[in-house]
Enzyme design. Structure first.
Site: not given
Ligand code: NAD
Length: 495
Positions: A152, A250, A284, A462
């Site tokens: 995102n 996060e 998020c 962070e």
């Molecule tokens: P996601 O969890 O699907 O993927 C995040 C990352 O993890 C990607 O790079 C993905 O390829 C990787 N990943 C997936 N499976 C994995 C595994 N088994 N082992 C290691 N890595 C793996 O999330 P998304 O759809 O890319 O992003 C959206 C989510 O991120 C939402 O839930 C949002 O709230 C959250 N987010 C949180 C923050 C925060 O600071 N709290 C900021 C931005 C986004």
């Protein structure tokens, strides 16, 4: 100048090479076209990156902090000089508006500058001795750190991990999301041009199951800093537990915004709109649960609906656009599924709840800003993260009532409070379970202020000066000042 995509290469420990993993298609969802396809990293590519990182990290970790800072300042300047390029790539990769991606790129430059300054100015400490010795608490790099980021806000979330980890003396292996594989590679170009020694940064686009799992499980990786969904974070934490490896998470959110009857309505309407519909709700910290005090509920919601319908939904490269396409057609399907669920749960769609009409939206993954009323806080629509432009509104009766409802959710990322009563704002801010609370504002960010979540929103923080320490291990050193043998040993023996 017309921008173009770069050739199909990934950055493996300082070497540009074709990935040996599965292909990754970057799509421009706003127009329903493919940007380019790159060859993702394979498990062998990750191994090669780790080997190069292990070779490069000791010399980098041994530099004085101000020497490392010099390189980080240069990276900051190169990012600042390349804001337009990064913004273009990110808007093509994620369909975010160009005004937002410019701001994200500028913030990434600020993040490198900040952590360069932190590295130069963080002190180790001499602790108060309780005997004839001097005691110091010092900090050392962890070694190799993996940074796993979502789609995102890639340049901002990448910088938020890479800058403090490098400043702390580590090598970093960055795995971006497969929905936004290009921005991290732009960062790699910049870091290389700025003179970061080869091997200290790798950018490894690839699937979570292949690249992510190898990074998490590998014995050489000393920490994983993860931003993404809660379920992925939980799986990753299990892997980290097996190695007893520190992990920062996060994760997602379902953040409450609370509007009291004594608020400044114009400020509150603008803030609520920005909190949920900027970034098309793909944030998020999106303020996705709105609680409005019953006395002003009807008037406030009417104004909110009117203001929502005046938002400009449009192409990400149009300067007037406020709400752009979602990142991917599959993601729009997920958002549509949640709106269907809300209707099934008895929710009333006050505005939106559909794709926009018109030829210019036909190929894109657009979705109208949507407001839903008539649901209880316990409905699934109110409990689960939608990550799209969907707001649920609910009335409340008094302060205790709204604190209970706001806290009645597994997430704990952020909260917004709108009221002219500052004592009450502070009282409520302290009573809400959330990593960040905004009072009469929303979604403001500062690299100098720690950020993170509680509960299902994650663990660890962070940003801020302590953000650098999160990438170091602490060591205590005792040095004898007495010059005497320890009395317990009764040595040398005296008759
Ligand atoms: P996601 O969890 O699907 O993927 C995040 C990352 O993890 C990607 O790079 C993905 O390829 C990787 N990943 C997936 N499976 C994995 C595994 N088994 N082992 C290691 N890595 C793996 O999330 P998304 O759809 O890319 O992003 C959206 C989510 O991120 C939402 O839930 C949002 O709230 C959250 N987010 C949180 C923050 C925060 O600071 N709290 C900021 C931005 C986004």
């Amino acid at each position: 100048m017309e921008e173009t995509f770069r050739e199909d290469l990934i950055f493996v420990g300082g070497a540009w090479q074709q990935g040996r993993g599965a292909p990754i298609a970057s799509v421009f969802a706003a127009e329903g076209v493919e940007n380019t396809t790159i060859s993702g990293a394979s498990a062998e590519d990750v191994e090669a990156a780790i080997t190069r990182a292990e070779a490069a990290q000791p010399a980098w970790g041994a530099l004085k902090p101000h020497e490392r800072a010099t390189v980080l300042y240069r990276i900051s300047e190169r990012i600042a000089a390349n804001v337009e390029r990064i913004a273009w790539v990110q808007s093509r990769d994620t369909s975010k508006t160009i005004s937002e991606t410019r701001a994200l790129a500028a913030s990434a430059a600020g993040t490198f500058r900040y952590f360069a300054a932190v590295a130069e100015t963080l002190d180790d400490v001499l602790t108060v001795p309780r005997g004839d010795y001097a005691t110091a608490s010092v900090h050392e790099p962890l070694g190799l750190v993996a940074a796993i980021t979502p789609w995102n806000s890639p340049i901002a979330s990448d910088a938020q991990k890479v800058a403090p980890a490098l400043a702390a003396g580590n090598a970093v292996l960055l795995k971006p999301s497969s929905w936004s594989p290009l921005v991290g590679l732009e960062l790699a170009r910049i870091v290389e041009e700025a003179g970061l020694p080869a091997g200290l940064l790798s950018v490894l686009p690839g699937s979570g199951r292949v690249v992510g799992n190898v990074l998490v499980d590998h014995p050489a990786i000393a920490k994983v800093s993860f931003t993404g969904g809660t379920e992925t974070g939980r799986r990753l934490a299990h892997g980290a537990a097996a190695k007893l490896m520190p992990v920062s998470l996060e994760l997602g959110g379902k953040s409450p915004t609370i509007v009291f009857a004594d608020c400044d309505m114009d400020l509150a309407v603008a803030g609520v709109l920005f909190g949920i519909f900027s970034s098309s709700g793909q944030s998020c910290i999106a303020g996705s649960r709105l609680f409005v005090e019953r006395g002003i509920y009807d008037a406030f919601v009417a104004r909110l609906v009117q203001a929502t319908e005046a938002l400009v939904v449009g192409h990400p490269f149009d300067a007037k656009t406020q709400v752009s396409s979602l990142v991917h057609p599959e993601h729009r399907e997920s958002v549509e599924g949640y709106v269907a669920l809300a209707r099934d749960e008895g929710g009333e769609v006050l505005t939106g709840g559909a794709r926009p009409d018109g030829e210019r939206f036909a190929q894109g993954a657009y979705y109208l800003p949507t407001i839903i009323a008539g649901l209880d806080n316990s409905a699934r629509t109110c409990r689960e993260e939608i990550f799209g432009p969907v707001l649920v509104v609910m009335p409340f009766d008094d302060e205790a009532d709204v604190i209970a409802m706001a806290n009645d959710n597994d997430y704990g990322l952020a909260c917004g409070i709108w009221s002219r009563d500052h004592l009450r704002c502070n009282r409520v801010a302290r009573a809400i379970r959330a990593g960040t609370v905004w009072i009469n504002t929303y979604k403001q960010f500062s690299i100098s202020t720690p950020f993170g979540g509680d509960g299902e929103s994650g663990m660890g923080r962070e940003k801020g000066r302590a953000g650098l320490r999160a990438y170091q291990r602490q060591k205590s050193i005792y040095e004898d000042l007495s010059g005497e043998p320890h009395p317990w040993a009764r040595w040398p023996v005296n008759d």
